[in-house]
Design an enzyme around this catalytic site. Structure first.
Site, PDB file in Angstrom:
ATOM      1  N   HIS A 247      56.896  25.978  25.218  1.00  0.00           N
ATOM      2  CA  HIS A 247      55.389  25.694  24.924  1.00  0.00           C
ATOM      3  C   HIS A 247      55.324  24.210  24.641  1.00  0.00           C
ATOM      4  CE1 HIS A 247      51.232  27.791  23.996  1.00  0.00           C
ATOM      5  NE2 HIS A 247      51.171  26.511  24.271  1.00  0.00           N
ATOM      6  N   LEU A 248      54.621  23.264  25.251  1.00  0.00           N
ATOM      7  CA  LEU A 248      54.392  21.915  24.927  1.00  0.00           C
ATOM      8  C   LEU A 248      53.703  21.849  23.411  1.00  0.00           C
ATOM      9  CD1 LEU A 248      54.476  18.756  25.778  1.00  0.00           C
ATOM     10  CD2 LEU A 248      52.227  19.444  26.810  1.00  0.00           C
ATOM     11  N   HIS A 249      54.249  20.965  22.582  1.00  0.00           N
ATOM     12  CA  HIS A 249      53.613  20.711  21.308  1.00  0.00           C
ATOM     13  C   HIS A 249      54.070  19.306  20.930  1.00  0.00           C
ATOM     14  CE1 HIS A 249      57.563  22.448  20.486  1.00  0.00           C
ATOM     15  NE2 HIS A 249      57.607  22.158  19.325  1.00  0.00           N
ATOM     16  N   LEU A 250      53.056  18.833  20.178  1.00  0.00           N
ATOM     17  CA  LEU A 250      52.971  17.348  19.554  1.00  0.00           C
ATOM     18  C   LEU A 250      53.029  17.553  18.097  1.00  0.00           C
ATOM     19  CD1 LEU A 250      50.112  15.605  21.707  1.00  0.00           C
ATOM     20  CD2 LEU A 250      52.663  15.865  22.416  1.00  0.00           C
TER      21      LEU A 250
END
Length: 152
Positions: A110-113
């Site tokens: 799950h993409l996260h910054l």
């Protein structure tokens, strides 16, 4: 302070999607939900105030996001930066993403910054040789401070 790594949810699913399924508060650490993206505290922060900005949709790569979601994520990243600057008065920030396990992603599905406030000398003996992080603030207190400062 309790600081035991819990790992994945019991069903083996995504920790971020599991947090989204709960009501927002100190238990799920979500400080803000937008239309396409949300902001959550890092459960295992590098420093106090370590936030993450994520799309609501469960995607792994930037190119899987539509332009509206990418735009909203950048706006949330900017707001997070401003709020953390006000609350913690850091001397700098690390902003970025670890895309894929080879790049250091702990949760790559799950993409996260990341938004990490930094201070001169914030790497100390405990983190360098003891491989242990010591935070001056409990996550519940951090959640309350950030959530209260977030524009409604």
């Amino acid at each position: 302070m309790n600081y035991i790594k819990e790992g994945k949810p019991k069903d083996g699913g995504c920790v971020f999607c599991a947090a989204l399924a709960q009501d927002d508060g100190p238990a799920n650490l979500i400080v803000h939900r937008g239309e396409n993206a949300f902001v959550i505290l890092n459960r295992y922060p590098y420093t106090s105030g370590h936030l993450m900005v994520l799309p609501i949709s469960h995607v792994q790569r930037l190119e899987q996001l539509d332009a509206a979601t990418r735009t909203e994520m950048m706006e949330l990243l900017t707001t997070a930066n401003e709020i953390l600057r006000e609350i913690y008065q850091p001397e700098g920030f690390n902003l970025g993403a670890n895309l894929g396990s080879a790049a250091g992603a702990g949760i790559e599905e799950h993409l996260h910054l990341h938004v990490v406030p930094r201070w001169v000398g914030d790497t100390n003996f405990m983190s360098t040789t003891g491989e242990t992080r010591v935070l001056p603030e409990d996550l519940t207190e951090t959640w309350q401070r950030v959530h209260s400062a977030w524009p409604q």
